[in-house]
Design a protein around this motif. Structure first.
Motif, PDB file in Angstrom:
ATOM      1  N   LEU A 193       0.827  -1.211   0.000  1.00 21.50           N
ATOM      2  CA  LEU A 193       0.000   0.000   0.000  1.00 21.50           C
ATOM      3  C   LEU A 193       0.862   1.262   0.000  1.00 21.50           C
ATOM      4  N   VAL A 194       1.969   1.241   0.730  1.00 18.35           N
ATOM      5  CA  VAL A 194       2.883   2.387   0.747  1.00 18.35           C
ATOM      6  C   VAL A 194       3.482   2.605  -0.644  1.00 18.35           C
ATOM      7  N   CYS A 195       3.898   1.522  -1.285  1.00 20.31           N
ATOM      8  CA  CYS A 195       4.445   1.645  -2.646  1.00 20.31           C
ATOM      9  C   CYS A 195       3.406   2.192  -3.615  1.00 20.31           C
ATOM     10  N   MET A 196       2.169   1.719  -3.500  1.00 23.77           N
ATOM     11  CA  MET A 196       1.112   2.221  -4.382  1.00 23.77           C
ATOM     12  C   MET A 196       0.827   3.700  -4.112  1.00 23.77           C
ATOM     13  N   PHE A 197       0.862   4.100  -2.837  1.00 22.91           N
ATOM     14  CA  PHE A 197       0.650   5.504  -2.502  1.00 22.91           C
ATOM     15  C   PHE A 197       1.805   6.364  -3.015  1.00 22.91           C
ATOM     16  N   LEU A 198       3.037   5.904  -2.823  1.00 22.10           N
ATOM     17  CA  LEU A 198       4.200   6.648  -3.300  1.00 22.10           C
ATOM     18  C   LEU A 198       4.206   6.767  -4.821  1.00 22.10           C
ATOM     19  N   SER A 199       3.622   5.788  -5.496  1.00 25.51           N
ATOM     20  CA  SER A 199       3.572   5.862  -6.954  1.00 25.51           C
ATOM     21  C   SER A 199       2.723   7.037  -7.418  1.00 25.51           C
ATOM     22  N   LEU A 200       1.741   7.428  -6.630  1.00 23.90           N
ATOM     23  CA  LEU A 200       0.917   8.581  -6.991  1.00 23.90           C
ATOM     24  C   LEU A 200       1.712   9.882  -6.924  1.00 23.90           C
ATOM     25  N   ILE A 201       2.711   9.920  -6.070  1.00 25.84           N
ATOM     26  CA  ILE A 201       3.545  11.109  -5.946  1.00 25.84           C
ATOM     27  C   ILE A 201       4.409  11.300  -7.192  1.00 25.84           C
ATOM     28  N   VAL A 202       4.890  10.198  -7.769  1.00 23.83           N
ATOM     29  CA  VAL A 202       5.752  10.264  -8.957  1.00 23.83           C
ATOM     30  C   VAL A 202       4.951   9.952 -10.221  1.00 23.83           C
TER      31      VAL A 202
ATOM     32  N   ALA B 243       5.008   3.278 -12.810  1.00 21.60           N
ATOM     33  CA  ALA B 243       4.671   1.891 -13.128  1.00 21.60           C
ATOM     34  C   ALA B 243       5.430   0.919 -12.232  1.00 21.60           C
ATOM     35  N   LEU B 244       6.702   1.194 -11.994  1.00 21.73           N
ATOM     36  CA  LEU B 244       7.481   0.291 -11.139  1.00 21.73           C
ATOM     37  C   LEU B 244       6.953   0.271  -9.714  1.00 21.73           C
ATOM     38  N   LEU B 245       6.758   1.449  -9.133  1.00 23.86           N
ATOM     39  CA  LEU B 245       6.267   1.504  -7.753  1.00 23.86           C
ATOM     40  C   LEU B 245       4.862   0.933  -7.623  1.00 23.86           C
ATOM     41  N   PHE B 246       3.978   1.325  -8.525  1.00 21.23           N
ATOM     42  CA  PHE B 246       2.597   0.865  -8.434  1.00 21.23           C
ATOM     43  C   PHE B 246       2.509  -0.644  -8.618  1.00 21.23           C
ATOM     44  N   THR B 247       3.185  -1.159  -9.642  1.00 18.72           N
ATOM     45  CA  THR B 247       3.125  -2.596  -9.921  1.00 18.72           C
ATOM     46  C   THR B 247       3.791  -3.395  -8.811  1.00 18.72           C
ATOM     47  N   PHE B 248       4.935  -2.928  -8.324  1.00 20.35           N
ATOM     48  CA  PHE B 248       5.606  -3.626  -7.224  1.00 20.35           C
ATOM     49  C   PHE B 248       4.714  -3.643  -5.985  1.00 20.35           C
ATOM     50  N   GLY B 249       4.090  -2.523  -5.675  1.00 18.26           N
ATOM     51  CA  GLY B 249       3.180  -2.462  -4.532  1.00 18.26           C
ATOM     52  C   GLY B 249       1.967  -3.354  -4.709  1.00 18.26           C
ATOM     53  N   ASN B 250       1.457  -3.390  -5.927  1.00 14.58           N
ATOM     54  CA  ASN B 250       0.306  -4.226  -6.238  1.00 14.58           C
ATOM     55  C   ASN B 250       0.642  -5.702  -6.074  1.00 14.58           C
ATOM     56  N   VAL B 251       1.788  -6.107  -6.587  1.00 14.72           N
ATOM     57  CA  VAL B 251       2.207  -7.509  -6.474  1.00 14.72           C
ATOM     58  C   VAL B 251       2.491  -7.865  -5.014  1.00 14.72           C
ATOM     59  N   LEU B 252       3.080  -6.939  -4.252  1.00 13.36           N
ATOM     60  CA  LEU B 252       3.297  -7.181  -2.822  1.00 13.36           C
ATOM     61  C   LEU B 252       1.972  -7.399  -2.095  1.00 13.36           C
ATOM     62  N   ALA B 253       0.998  -6.559  -2.396  1.00 13.57           N
ATOM     63  CA  ALA B 253      -0.303  -6.673  -1.732  1.00 13.57           C
ATOM     64  C   ALA B 253      -0.994  -7.989  -2.076  1.00 13.57           C
ATOM     65  N   VAL B 254      -0.937  -8.378  -3.350  1.00 14.10           N
ATOM     66  CA  VAL B 254      -1.555  -9.647  -3.757  1.00 14.10           C
ATOM     67  C   VAL B 254      -0.781 -10.826  -3.159  1.00 14.10           C
ATOM     68  N   GLY B 255       0.530 -10.744  -3.192  1.00 15.89           N
ATOM     69  CA  GLY B 255       1.359 -11.840  -2.678  1.00 15.89           C
ATOM     70  C   GLY B 255       1.349 -11.975  -1.171  1.00 15.89           C
ATOM     71  N   SER B 256       0.884 -10.955  -0.475  1.00 14.59           N
ATOM     72  CA  SER B 256       0.895 -11.006   0.987  1.00 14.59           C
ATOM     73  C   SER B 256       0.022 -12.135   1.529  1.00 14.59           C
ATOM     74  N   THR B 257      -1.026 -12.490   0.801  1.00 19.16           N
ATOM     75  CA  THR B 257      -1.896 -13.557   1.290  1.00 19.16           C
ATOM     76  C   THR B 257      -1.197 -14.918   1.269  1.00 19.16           C
ATOM     77  N   ALA B 258      -0.096 -15.022   0.544  1.00 16.67           N
ATOM     78  CA  ALA B 258       0.656 -16.280   0.549  1.00 16.67           C
ATOM     79  C   ALA B 258       1.213 -16.578   1.939  1.00 16.67           C
ATOM     80  N   PHE B 259       1.426 -15.548   2.744  1.00 10.04           N
ATOM     81  CA  PHE B 259       1.890 -15.781   4.117  1.00 10.04           C
ATOM     82  C   PHE B 259       0.804 -16.435   4.965  1.00 10.04           C
ATOM     83  N   LEU B 260      -0.432 -16.174   4.628  1.00 10.47           N
ATOM     84  CA  LEU B 260      -1.530 -16.744   5.409  1.00 10.47           C
ATOM     85  C   LEU B 260      -1.890 -18.155   4.963  1.00 10.47           C
ATOM     86  N   ILE B 261      -1.881 -18.396   3.657  1.00 12.82           N
ATOM     87  CA  ILE B 261      -2.338 -19.693   3.159  1.00 12.82           C
ATOM     88  C   ILE B 261      -1.246 -20.523   2.497  1.00 12.82           C
TER      89      ILE B 261
END
Length: 159
Positions: free
Chosen positions: A45-54, A62-80
């Motif tokens: 979420l921080v990466c996605m927010f920072l992407s709006l600044i740049v 694109a790098l910040l937003f996509t990296f943040g997006n993939v981090l957010a989606v991949g975070s559920t892998a820690f749970l399941i």
């Protein structure tokens, strides 16, 4: 020394013990999994927010937003777990949304890094957001059907 190269039951037992030991080192407790999920989600979420600044620079955006997006989606892998995450992502219900999401992630990065087109990057990011939204709805019972019914009522078209 010869027994080492030859292999025996004792060696196989020892290898099994070592594998069990490394699995123990790599596993996380339930509390650690929740903390890792929260940290990964928050980082995304921080990466996605920072992407709006740049936003003016399509490459950084694109790098910040996509990296943040993939981090957010991949975070559920820690749970399941990552295996279950991949199985769920490519389930018949989600395979199209997952494919479109991964494709738009790739297109956004190509448009930003190779083509350097702001317009194409923004279009790819919008497709990425829509695909992620549709993918996320698949985890909520009847959510996709409700959104589809809503679009039929409002816009006279079905998703």
């Amino acid at each position: 020394m010869w027994k080492f190269f030859q292999g025996n039951d004792e060696e196989e037992q020892q290898q099994g013990y070592l594998l069990d030991e490394t699995e123990g080192l790599c596993s996380l407790s339930p509390v650690q999994r929740v903390y890792a999920f929260a940290a990964c989600s928050l980082s995304g979420l921080v990466c996605m927010f920072l992407s709006l600044i740049v936003f003016a620079s399509p490459i950084k955006f694109a790098l910040l937003f996509t990296f943040g997006n993939v981090l957010a989606v991949g975070s559920t892998a820690f749970l399941i777990g990552h295996g279950q995450q991949l199985r769920m992502m490519f389930d018949t219900v989600r395979v199209y949304a997952t494919s479109i999401y991964l494709g738009s992630v790739l297109v956004a990065l190509v448009c930003a890094l190779l083509i350097h087109s702001k317009i194409l990057t923004i279009i790819a990011i919008i497709c990425e957001i829509c695909a992620l939204f549709w993918y996320s709805l698949s985890y909520i019972p009847f959510a996709r059907r409700m959104v589809s019914d809503l679009t039929v009522r409002l816009f006279d078209t079905e998703i």
